[in-house]
Write a protein that holds these residues in place. Structure first.
Motif, mmCIF file in Angstrom:
data_model
loop_
_atom_site.group_PDB
_atom_site.id
_atom_site.type_symbol
_atom_site.label_atom_id
_atom_site.label_comp_id
_atom_site.label_asym_id
_atom_site.label_seq_id
_atom_site.Cartn_x
_atom_site.Cartn_y
_atom_site.Cartn_z
ATOM 1 N N MET A 43 -9.962 60.864 129.016
ATOM 2 C CA MET A 43 -9.826 61.693 130.206
ATOM 3 C C MET A 43 -10.066 63.161 129.848
ATOM 4 O O MET A 43 -9.444 63.694 128.927
ATOM 5 N N ILE A 44 -10.942 63.775 130.584
ATOM 6 C CA ILE A 44 -11.296 65.178 130.357
ATOM 7 C C ILE A 44 -10.958 65.989 131.599
ATOM 8 O O ILE A 44 -11.164 65.530 132.735
ATOM 9 N N ASN A 45 -10.438 67.168 131.393
ATOM 10 C CA ASN A 45 -10.129 68.073 132.506
ATOM 11 C C ASN A 45 -11.396 68.297 133.329
ATOM 12 O O ASN A 45 -12.419 68.732 132.792
ATOM 13 N N PRO A 46 -11.358 67.985 134.635
ATOM 14 C CA PRO A 46 -12.586 68.124 135.443
ATOM 15 C C PRO A 46 -13.128 69.533 135.516
ATOM 16 O O PRO A 46 -14.304 69.725 135.871
ATOM 17 N N ASN A 47 -12.323 70.549 135.160
ATOM 18 C CA ASN A 47 -12.838 71.920 135.148
ATOM 19 C C ASN A 47 -13.956 72.108 134.125
ATOM 20 O O ASN A 47 -14.729 73.062 134.207
ATOM 21 N N TYR A 48 -14.030 71.188 133.155
ATOM 22 C CA TYR A 48 -15.058 71.276 132.112
ATOM 23 C C TYR A 48 -16.314 70.486 132.467
ATOM 24 O O TYR A 48 -17.226 70.386 131.651
ATOM 25 N N THR A 49 -16.365 69.926 133.670
ATOM 26 C CA THR A 49 -17.494 69.090 134.036
ATOM 27 C C THR A 49 -18.765 69.923 134.163
ATOM 28 O O THR A 49 -18.881 70.783 135.031
ATOM 29 N N VAL A 50 -19.718 69.662 133.280
ATOM 30 C CA VAL A 50 -20.965 70.439 133.226
ATOM 31 C C VAL A 50 -22.103 69.504 132.835
ATOM 32 O O VAL A 50 -21.962 68.695 131.935
ATOM 33 N N ASP A 51 -23.218 69.625 133.521
ATOM 34 C CA ASP A 51 -24.440 68.945 133.101
ATOM 35 C C ASP A 51 -25.601 69.809 133.566
ATOM 36 O O ASP A 51 -25.831 69.954 134.769
ATOM 37 N N THR B 46 -26.747 69.264 126.771
ATOM 38 C CA THR B 46 -26.637 69.691 128.168
ATOM 39 C C THR B 46 -25.201 69.726 128.679
ATOM 40 O O THR B 46 -24.966 70.052 129.837
ATOM 41 N N SER B 47 -24.246 69.390 127.831
ATOM 42 C CA SER B 47 -22.826 69.527 128.185
ATOM 43 C C SER B 47 -22.160 70.455 127.176
ATOM 44 O O SER B 47 -21.378 70.021 126.325
ATOM 45 N N PRO B 48 -22.459 71.754 127.241
ATOM 46 C CA PRO B 48 -21.992 72.676 126.200
ATOM 47 C C PRO B 48 -20.538 73.101 126.329
ATOM 48 O O PRO B 48 -19.968 73.622 125.362
ATOM 49 N N ILE B 49 -19.938 72.914 127.499
ATOM 50 C CA ILE B 49 -18.588 73.440 127.730
ATOM 51 C C ILE B 49 -17.589 72.328 127.451
ATOM 52 O O ILE B 49 -17.243 71.522 128.321
ATOM 53 N N ARG B 50 -17.112 72.273 126.218
ATOM 54 C CA ARG B 50 -16.196 71.209 125.793
ATOM 55 C C ARG B 50 -14.814 71.771 125.518
ATOM 56 O O ARG B 50 -14.678 72.814 124.874
ATOM 57 N N PRO B 51 -13.777 71.055 125.937
ATOM 58 C CA PRO B 51 -12.429 71.492 125.561
ATOM 59 C C PRO B 51 -12.188 71.255 124.084
ATOM 60 O O PRO B 51 -12.665 70.257 123.524
ATOM 61 N N PRO B 52 -11.494 72.151 123.405
ATOM 62 C CA PRO B 52 -11.192 71.934 121.989
ATOM 63 C C PRO B 52 -10.472 70.603 121.788
ATOM 64 O O PRO B 52 -9.604 70.214 122.572
ATOM 65 N N GLY B 53 -10.855 69.882 120.767
ATOM 66 C CA GLY B 53 -10.171 68.635 120.434
ATOM 67 C C GLY B 53 -10.738 67.392 121.065
ATOM 68 O O GLY B 53 -10.336 66.278 120.707
ATOM 69 N N CYS B 54 -11.680 67.530 122.008
ATOM 70 C CA CYS B 54 -12.131 66.332 122.724
ATOM 71 C C CYS B 54 -12.897 65.382 121.806
ATOM 72 O O CYS B 54 -12.832 64.161 121.974
ATOM 73 N N VAL B 55 -13.617 65.920 120.820
ATOM 74 C CA VAL B 55 -14.357 65.056 119.902
ATOM 75 C C VAL B 55 -13.387 64.218 119.073
ATOM 76 O O VAL B 55 -13.516 62.981 118.981
ATOM 77 N N ASP B 56 -12.392 64.858 118.488
ATOM 78 C CA ASP B 56 -11.422 64.117 117.676
ATOM 79 C C ASP B 56 -10.590 63.167 118.522
ATOM 80 O O ASP B 56 -10.233 62.069 118.066
ATOM 81 N N ASP B 57 -10.279 63.553 119.755
ATOM 82 C CA ASP B 57 -9.508 62.671 120.630
ATOM 83 C C ASP B 57 -10.265 61.373 120.893
ATOM 84 O O ASP B 57 -9.678 60.286 120.874
ATOM 85 N N ALA B 58 -11.572 61.480 121.141
ATOM 86 C CA ALA B 58 -12.376 60.281 121.400
ATOM 87 C C ALA B 58 -12.439 59.393 120.167
ATOM 88 O O ALA B 58 -12.316 58.159 120.257
ATOM 89 N N ILE B 59 -12.618 59.991 118.998
ATOM 90 C CA ILE B 59 -12.698 59.221 117.761
ATOM 91 C C ILE B 59 -11.379 58.499 117.497
ATOM 92 O O ILE B 59 -11.357 57.313 117.110
ATOM 93 N N LYS B 60 -10.267 59.183 117.703
ATOM 94 C CA LYS B 60 -8.946 58.578 117.468
ATOM 95 C C LYS B 60 -8.721 57.372 118.371
ATOM 96 O O LYS B 60 -8.167 56.347 117.935
ATOM 97 N N ILE B 61 -9.132 57.481 119.634
ATOM 98 C CA ILE B 61 -8.970 56.351 120.553
ATOM 99 C C ILE B 61 -9.768 55.151 120.050
ATOM 100 O O ILE B 61 -9.284 54.011 120.033
ATOM 101 N N LEU B 62 -10.998 55.393 119.613
ATOM 102 C CA LEU B 62 -11.836 54.304 119.117
ATOM 103 C C LEU B 62 -11.226 53.660 117.875
ATOM 104 O O LEU B 62 -11.183 52.425 117.756
ATOM 105 N N LEU B 63 -10.741 54.464 116.938
ATOM 106 C CA LEU B 63 -10.167 53.931 115.705
ATOM 107 C C LEU B 63 -8.858 53.189 115.947
ATOM 108 O O LEU B 63 -8.510 52.269 115.199
#
Length: 407
Positions: free
Chosen positions: A212-220, A110-127
């Motif tokens: 932190m995600i650009n609020p322009n991508y906020t979708v649900d 239900t959140s299809p509009i993702r900025p490129p790189g956000c998945v890897d950015d989250a993983i890097k922060i966790l690691l």
């Protein structure tokens, strides 16, 4: 090697929007956007869809995800939370494949509009933070809860402010700039250590870091009005997003020539035939007016049709539109028309609906499909109109071109 497992939860019993997860969103099944986010990640090693629905599973596999198991119905009810879904997935993989990921990523459909790189950015922060249990995407909150109230005793009793702020006596009267910044969690991405899910019985654990995600991508997407709003955002928001298909090009800044298919674009693709073989089609008068408006603005329109029936000529003459019919090779004719008029291909648009139209899309600046185009055509188009062929689709593209011209 660090094992990063992306899990996309997608049950079949959506109530707000029936069959939501495989309903087409700007030409592609909604779930395919989350699958693409997992597959395009440089760090994710497996992308799995957890579903109880065979049709969803088939669509998931079509777009490259794994479906190693079917989710039990007990974990696919209306009130099922994320935790048992992820517990089941991790337990099944451990028991049946001896697979134990280091990080689990949740990608909600239900959140299809993702900025490129956000998945890897989250993983890097966790690691980077061994003490972290999870990372969750957040955006600045649209409403500040320091200015919110509770009514503990109903509407006829005094209110109580929701949150206090140290050193500010009345935060609800304070300027927004003096209040602590507040962030809202989004559904774009959660990166979680399995220990939080399996040991702490939590989808976040105790230590949660932000992405932190650009609020322009906020979708649900919860209802059909959300659906329409966010399709508009993808079409006109000029956002770079992770997409299951080729990157969609924006409308050219300058348009000098509009190419149209005939059947299924200027008509609704139906035909009536009398006993003598004469054919009649249905068209939309507003399309004619739109083409006239383009002509007045100095923009030409040319119809290119495979159909050989005289009805094509009759309708195009009525609209005062140039036409070429009986065309088996549309691409050759299209290039010839561009060259004859000495018009840069990037300043031309083609509107089609069927498979023989798709080869034209790369030869123009913008490939457009009508709303009821074949799914393969919609997926290859840069833009999908909201109107069906023969029901105002041509008027819609004319209005879009003219609105860009007046900006």
């Amino acid at each position: 090697m660090t094992e990063i497992l992306a899990i996309i939860p997608a049950r079949g019993g959506s109530k707000g929007i029936p069959r939501k997860n495989i309903r087409n969103f700007v030409g592609y099944p909604l779930i395919s956007y989350s699958i693409a986010a997992g597959l395009e990640s440089e760090l994710v090693t497996r992308t799995i869809v957890s579903t109880d629905d065979e049709e969803i599973a088939a669509v998931a596999r079509e777009f490259g995800a794994e479906t190693p198991f079917m989710r039990p119905a007990v974990f696919a009810e209306d009130n099922t939370t994320d935790l048992p879904v992820f517990e089941h997935a991790l337990s099944w993989l451990a028991e049946n494949e001896n697979y134990y990921p280091d990080v689990v990523v949740q990608l909600r459909p239900t959140s299809p509009i993702r900025p490129p790189g956000c998945v890897d950015d989250a993983i890097k922060i966790l690691l980077m933070h061994p003490e972290a249990d999870s990372v969750r995407g957040v955006v600045p909150a649209g409403q500040n809860p320091h200015k919110m109230w509770r009514l503990p005793n109903g509407e006829k009793a005094p209110m109580q402010n929701l949150l206090d702020v140290e050193s500010i006596a009345e935060p609800y009267n304070a300027p927004r700039q003096s209040l602590p910044p507040i962030y809202w969690q989004t559904g774009h991405i959660d990166a979680i250590r399995p220990r939080a899910i399996l040991e702490k019985k939590s989808m976040t654990g105790d230590v949660v870091f932000p992405l932190m995600i650009n609020p322009n991508y906020t979708v649900d997407i919860d209802n059909l009005s959300d659906w329409a709003k966010y399709e508009w955002l993808v079409k006109f928001g000029d956002l770079e997003i992770v997409s299951p298909g080729p990157a969609r090009r924006p409308m050219p800044a300058t348009v000098k020539l509009l190419f149209l298919d005939f059947d299924g674009v200027l008509t609704d693709n139906r035909v009536w035939t009398d006993q003598d073989g004469r054919e009649t089609i249905a068209a939309n008068r507003s399309d004619s007016y739109g083409v006239n408006l383009l002509r007045a603005a100095g923009i030409e329109t040319v119809v290119i049709s495979k159909e050989r029936n005289p009805v094509v000529a009759a309708r195009c003459k009525k609209m005062n539109v140039e036409y070429l019919q009986g065309v088996d090779d549309k691409t050759g004719v299209l290039k010839r028309e561009q060259e004859k008029r000495e018009i840069d291909p990037s300043e031309t648009i083609f509107v089609g609906n069927d498979l023989n139209d798709t080869p034209c899309f790369p030869l123009v600046g913008w490939g457009v499909a009508v709303a009821d185009a074949m799914p393969e055509v919609a997926r290859q188009a840069d833009f999908v109109l909201s109107k069906k062929g023969g029901h105002g689709a041509v008027r819609e593209i004319c209005d879009l071109i003219l609105s860009r011209k007046t900006e």
